[in-house]
Design a protein around this motif. Structure first.
Motif, PDB file in Angstrom:
ATOM      1  N   PRO A 283     -35.740   8.158  27.383  1.00  0.00           N
ATOM      2  CA  PRO A 283     -35.228   6.896  27.924  1.00  0.00           C
ATOM      3  C   PRO A 283     -35.077   6.930  29.434  1.00  0.00           C
ATOM      4  O   PRO A 283     -35.216   5.896  30.096  1.00  0.00           O
ATOM      5  CB  PRO A 283     -33.875   6.741  27.223  1.00  0.00           C
ATOM      6  N   GLU A 284     -34.803   8.119  29.985  1.00  0.00           N
ATOM      7  CA  GLU A 284     -34.642   8.218  31.433  1.00  0.00           C
ATOM      8  C   GLU A 284     -35.903   7.812  32.174  1.00  0.00           C
ATOM      9  O   GLU A 284     -35.834   7.280  33.282  1.00  0.00           O
ATOM     10  CB  GLU A 284     -34.251   9.654  31.814  1.00  0.00           C
ATOM     11  N   TYR A 285     -37.049   8.056  31.579  1.00  0.00           N
ATOM     12  CA  TYR A 285     -38.316   7.650  32.203  1.00  0.00           C
ATOM     13  C   TYR A 285     -38.336   6.139  32.406  1.00  0.00           C
ATOM     14  O   TYR A 285     -38.629   5.641  33.508  1.00  0.00           O
ATOM     15  CB  TYR A 285     -39.491   8.088  31.323  1.00  0.00           C
ATOM     16  N   TYR A 286     -38.034   5.381  31.360  1.00  0.00           N
ATOM     17  CA  TYR A 286     -38.074   3.929  31.467  1.00  0.00           C
ATOM     18  C   TYR A 286     -36.936   3.380  32.325  1.00  0.00           C
ATOM     19  O   TYR A 286     -37.098   2.360  33.000  1.00  0.00           O
ATOM     20  CB  TYR A 286     -38.031   3.308  30.065  1.00  0.00           C
ATOM     21  N   ARG A 287     -35.810   4.062  32.310  1.00  0.00           N
ATOM     22  CA  ARG A 287     -34.704   3.621  33.166  1.00  0.00           C
ATOM     23  C   ARG A 287     -35.079   3.744  34.641  1.00  0.00           C
ATOM     24  O   ARG A 287     -34.809   2.844  35.439  1.00  0.00           O
ATOM     25  CB  ARG A 287     -33.445   4.431  32.860  1.00  0.00           C
ATOM     26  N   GLU A 288     -35.695   4.878  35.005  1.00  0.00           N
ATOM     27  CA  GLU A 288     -36.106   5.024  36.398  1.00  0.00           C
ATOM     28  C   GLU A 288     -37.264   4.084  36.723  1.00  0.00           C
ATOM     29  O   GLU A 288     -37.323   3.524  37.822  1.00  0.00           O
ATOM     30  CB  GLU A 288     -36.504   6.466  36.722  1.00  0.00           C
ATOM     31  N   LEU A 289     -38.167   3.896  35.779  1.00  0.00           N
ATOM     32  CA  LEU A 289     -39.273   2.973  35.994  1.00  0.00           C
ATOM     33  C   LEU A 289     -38.746   1.564  36.283  1.00  0.00           C
ATOM     34  O   LEU A 289     -39.242   0.866  37.169  1.00  0.00           O
ATOM     35  CB  LEU A 289     -40.171   2.954  34.755  1.00  0.00           C
ATOM     36  N   GLN A 290     -37.733   1.163  35.565  1.00  0.00           N
ATOM     37  CA  GLN A 290     -37.113  -0.141  35.790  1.00  0.00           C
ATOM     38  C   GLN A 290     -36.579  -0.250  37.208  1.00  0.00           C
ATOM     39  O   GLN A 290     -36.741  -1.282  37.873  1.00  0.00           O
ATOM     40  CB  GLN A 290     -35.984  -0.348  34.773  1.00  0.00           C
ATOM     41  N   ASP A 291     -35.962   0.822  37.713  1.00  0.00           N
ATOM     42  CA  ASP A 291     -35.433   0.814  39.080  1.00  0.00           C
ATOM     43  C   ASP A 291     -36.547   0.807  40.120  1.00  0.00           C
ATOM     44  O   ASP A 291     -36.471   0.105  41.135  1.00  0.00           O
ATOM     45  CB  ASP A 291     -34.541   2.039  39.310  1.00  0.00           C
ATOM     46  N   LEU A 292     -37.591   1.582  39.873  1.00  0.00           N
ATOM     47  CA  LEU A 292     -38.668   1.721  40.849  1.00  0.00           C
ATOM     48  C   LEU A 292     -39.511   0.471  40.972  1.00  0.00           C
ATOM     49  O   LEU A 292     -40.148   0.239  42.008  1.00  0.00           O
ATOM     50  CB  LEU A 292     -39.566   2.905  40.467  1.00  0.00           C
ATOM     51  N   LEU A 293     -39.552  -0.347  39.934  1.00  0.00           N
ATOM     52  CA  LEU A 293     -40.412  -1.533  39.927  1.00  0.00           C
ATOM     53  C   LEU A 293     -39.619  -2.810  40.166  1.00  0.00           C
ATOM     54  O   LEU A 293     -39.850  -3.840  39.525  1.00  0.00           O
ATOM     55  CB  LEU A 293     -41.180  -1.606  38.590  1.00  0.00           C
ATOM     56  N   HIS A 294     -38.713  -2.760  41.106  1.00  0.00           N
ATOM     57  CA  HIS A 294     -37.941  -3.945  41.502  1.00  0.00           C
ATOM     58  C   HIS A 294     -38.764  -4.782  42.492  1.00  0.00           C
ATOM     59  O   HIS A 294     -39.299  -4.264  43.476  1.00  0.00           O
ATOM     60  CB  HIS A 294     -36.619  -3.542  42.140  1.00  0.00           C
ATOM     61  N   ILE A 295     -38.863  -6.064  42.231  1.00  0.00           N
ATOM     62  CA  ILE A 295     -39.648  -6.972  43.075  1.00  0.00           C
ATOM     63  C   ILE A 295     -38.751  -7.640  44.111  1.00  0.00           C
ATOM     64  O   ILE A 295     -37.632  -8.070  43.808  1.00  0.00           O
ATOM     65  CB  ILE A 295     -40.334  -8.055  42.218  1.00  0.00           C
ATOM     66  N   ALA A 296     -39.247  -7.729  45.340  1.00  0.00           N
ATOM     67  CA  ALA A 296     -38.563  -8.484  46.401  1.00  0.00           C
ATOM     68  C   ALA A 296     -39.469  -9.603  46.882  1.00  0.00           C
ATOM     69  O   ALA A 296     -40.698  -9.501  46.814  1.00  0.00           O
ATOM     70  CB  ALA A 296     -38.191  -7.566  47.569  1.00  0.00           C
ATOM     71  N   LYS A 297     -38.868 -10.660  47.352  1.00  0.00           N
ATOM     72  CA  LYS A 297     -39.619 -11.798  47.891  1.00  0.00           C
ATOM     73  C   LYS A 297     -39.847 -11.602  49.375  1.00  0.00           C
ATOM     74  O   LYS A 297     -38.919 -11.277  50.128  1.00  0.00           O
ATOM     75  CB  LYS A 297     -38.861 -13.105  47.650  1.00  0.00           C
ATOM     76  N   THR A 298     -41.081 -11.775  49.825  1.00  0.00           N
ATOM     77  CA  THR A 298     -41.418 -11.642  51.243  1.00  0.00           C
ATOM     78  C   THR A 298     -41.108 -12.948  51.966  1.00  0.00           C
ATOM     79  O   THR A 298     -41.557 -14.018  51.557  1.00  0.00           O
ATOM     80  CB  THR A 298     -42.905 -11.302  51.415  1.00  0.00           C
ATOM     81  N   GLU A 299     -40.343 -12.872  53.029  1.00  0.00           N
ATOM     82  CA  GLU A 299     -39.952 -14.073  53.766  1.00  0.00           C
ATOM     83  C   GLU A 299     -41.101 -14.556  54.648  1.00  0.00           C
ATOM     84  O   GLU A 299     -41.726 -13.770  55.365  1.00  0.00           O
ATOM     85  CB  GLU A 299     -38.719 -13.785  54.618  1.00  0.00           C
ATOM     86  N   GLY A 300     -41.388 -15.852  54.580  1.00  0.00           N
ATOM     87  CA  GLY A 300     -42.361 -16.468  55.468  1.00  0.00           C
ATOM     88  C   GLY A 300     -43.799 -16.437  54.994  1.00  0.00           C
ATOM     89  O   GLY A 300     -44.684 -16.947  55.695  1.00  0.00           O
TER      90      GLY A 300
END
Length: 287
Positions: A31-48
């Motif tokens: 489960p730790e693999y998927y937990r870290e994967l969830q953290d690493l694949l966070h999307i941010a919106k690029t401004e402009g």
């Protein structure tokens, strides 16, 4: 824990019934693999900047920022019989350096295409036709270039590439689009996590899309697809809104295989509690 071979055998048994199935199995990895994967694949919106689809509908098109300029340099790895991404990039002013050692010629020519029968080295396969990214950059005299664009779909060789490439070399690219393979079945999960950690040092994930031609696993509403199309931009060049309630897929996304339903990620940035069991969802005709 279910081994990769047992997982594939179980999936094949279900596929042979010729109907879509949903089966529950023990986790392929911890489960730790998927937990870290969830953290690493966070999307941010690029401004402009808006996101735009480059390339054709369905398989072969990728999402990038709409930030192209005349004379930009693009590196494209994995061509096969489709140059739609390359044509679209060329139409936006890019000189496109294209590599695929598995084909003998391009399916279509363009004045802005620069193709070589070479592939990307993965650090394992020994072949004179495989070169590192640094070697190709040197061949093309691009050592001092910045804000280049990278597209890579190389059927699993991306993991070895990312293991050996330096963060300094990746920083020469302001935009990068990868199709990542074997997310849920990789024999070395740490190699996957290390690759995402390395990318995240210099780049920010701005979009993710599931290839619907393969199976995916889920923990409740949270889904992890076996093949993911991920788009990144250089952190030092752009500004981001971290609080981004993105609902995937976007309207500019397209099913890789049109005869199969889209894999809907929903509110991707919402974290879920990842437990000890998952569900495997299988495309009916895949073996």
């Amino acid at each position: 824990m279910l081994g990769t071979l047992r997982l594939k055998q179980a999936i094949k048994r279900y596929l042979l019934r010729n109907t879509p199935q949903m089966i529950t199995l023990e986790l392929l990895t911890s489960p730790e693999y998927y937990r870290e994967l969830q953290d690493l694949l966070h999307i941010a919106k690029t401004e402009g900047f808006d996101l735009v689809r480059i390339g054709r509908e369905h398989d072969g098109g990728y999402i990038l920022l709409d930030d192209f300029h005349e004379g930009d340099i693009a590196y494209s790895f994995g061509i096969n019989n489709d140059v739609s991404w390359d044509k679209d990039a060329a139409s936006r002013g890019c000189e496109v350096f294209m590599y695929d050692h598995t084909i003998d010629k391009l399916p279509e020519e363009n004045p802005r295409f620069h193709w070589a029968k070479l592939g990307i080295a993965d650090g394992v396969t020994r072949d004179s036709k495989l070169k590192t990214l640094d070697e190709l950059i040197a061949i093309n005299h691009h050592e001092d270039k910045r804000s280049m664009i990278l597209k890579m779909d190389v059927e699993g060789a991306e993991w070895g590439f990312l293991e050996q490439v330096s963060s300094e070399t990746l920083s020469q690219f302001s935009q990068m689009s990868f199709e990542f393979h074997n997310i849920t079945s990789h024999p070395n999960p740490e190699q996957v996590l290390s690759a995402f950690r390395k990318i995240n040092r210099t780049h920010q994930l701005v979009h993710i899309h599931a290839n619907n031609d393969v199976y995916y696993v889920s923990f409740g509403e949270k889904k992890f697809c076996e093949a993911l199309e991920c788009s990144y931009v250089l952190k030092s060049k752009y500004r981001f809104s971290e609080k981004y309630d993105v609902n995937l897929p976007l309207n500019i996304d397209s099913r890789d295989t049109p005869c199969l339903p889209e894999i809907e990620f929903g509110r991707w940035n919402e974290h879920v509690n990842i437990g000890e069991r998952l569900t495997v969802h299988v495309a009916a005709y895949r073996i």
